[in-house]
Design an enzyme around this catalytic site. Sequence first.
Site: not given
Length: 214
Positions: A66, A143-145, A173-175
Amino acid sequence: MTCKIAPSILSANFLHLEDEIRAVEKAGADILHLDIMDGHFVPNLTFGPGLVKQVRRTTNLPLDAHLMITNPADFIDKFIDAGVNYLSFHIETDSNYKELFRKIRKQNVKVGIAINPETSLAGLSSVLDEIDYVLIMSVHPGFGGQSYIYDSAEKARETRDIIGNRNIEIEIDGGINFETAKLSKEAGVNILVAGSFIFKSEDYQYTIQGLRNV
Ligand code: DX5
Ligand code: ZN
């Protein structure tokens, strides 16, 4: 519809990356998601083709890069040479994006269009013949998380409508956690990316199988 689960190594323990990758592979991951950030398109830095090449030697899982970088055209060949199987980028980053889609596909790599939360789906119908998947960002990339942006499920639903019966996958993608995975799946998503929810969990197998079966 069964979902493919794609752990994002962004939240893995990089000092034990090989063990982490083996562990998610053993736990039933379908794809490995690789977040490439350049500090320009997003306010964070990760890794480049060199590390991806080493990851390629470590696993047989399909690799999904990605690209969150300003100049994808300069790096596409390098990531393909490193052995990725899926490659997505944000079309805001290159006005010749159709040409890039074709270039990627010619090398037998699946190509995806990555769509930020604030980017509309207006351009999607004009690229349906050029892409293999749509990557819907359900957080602001970088950012992750972070927490899932709830409008994303509706966006996935609209994407599903635009795609119709074409053979195009929808990745989110995300959360992602059990709750947001369920919402996403019900909206027609078939690839769930999860970073912190998997890598911060005690039992990767329980988490991955749980995400698949929500
Ligand atoms: C964010 C990345 C994601 C990230 C997801 O810019 O694209 O792939 O790793 O992390 P979680 O699952 O923790 O939101
Ligand atoms: Zn990602």
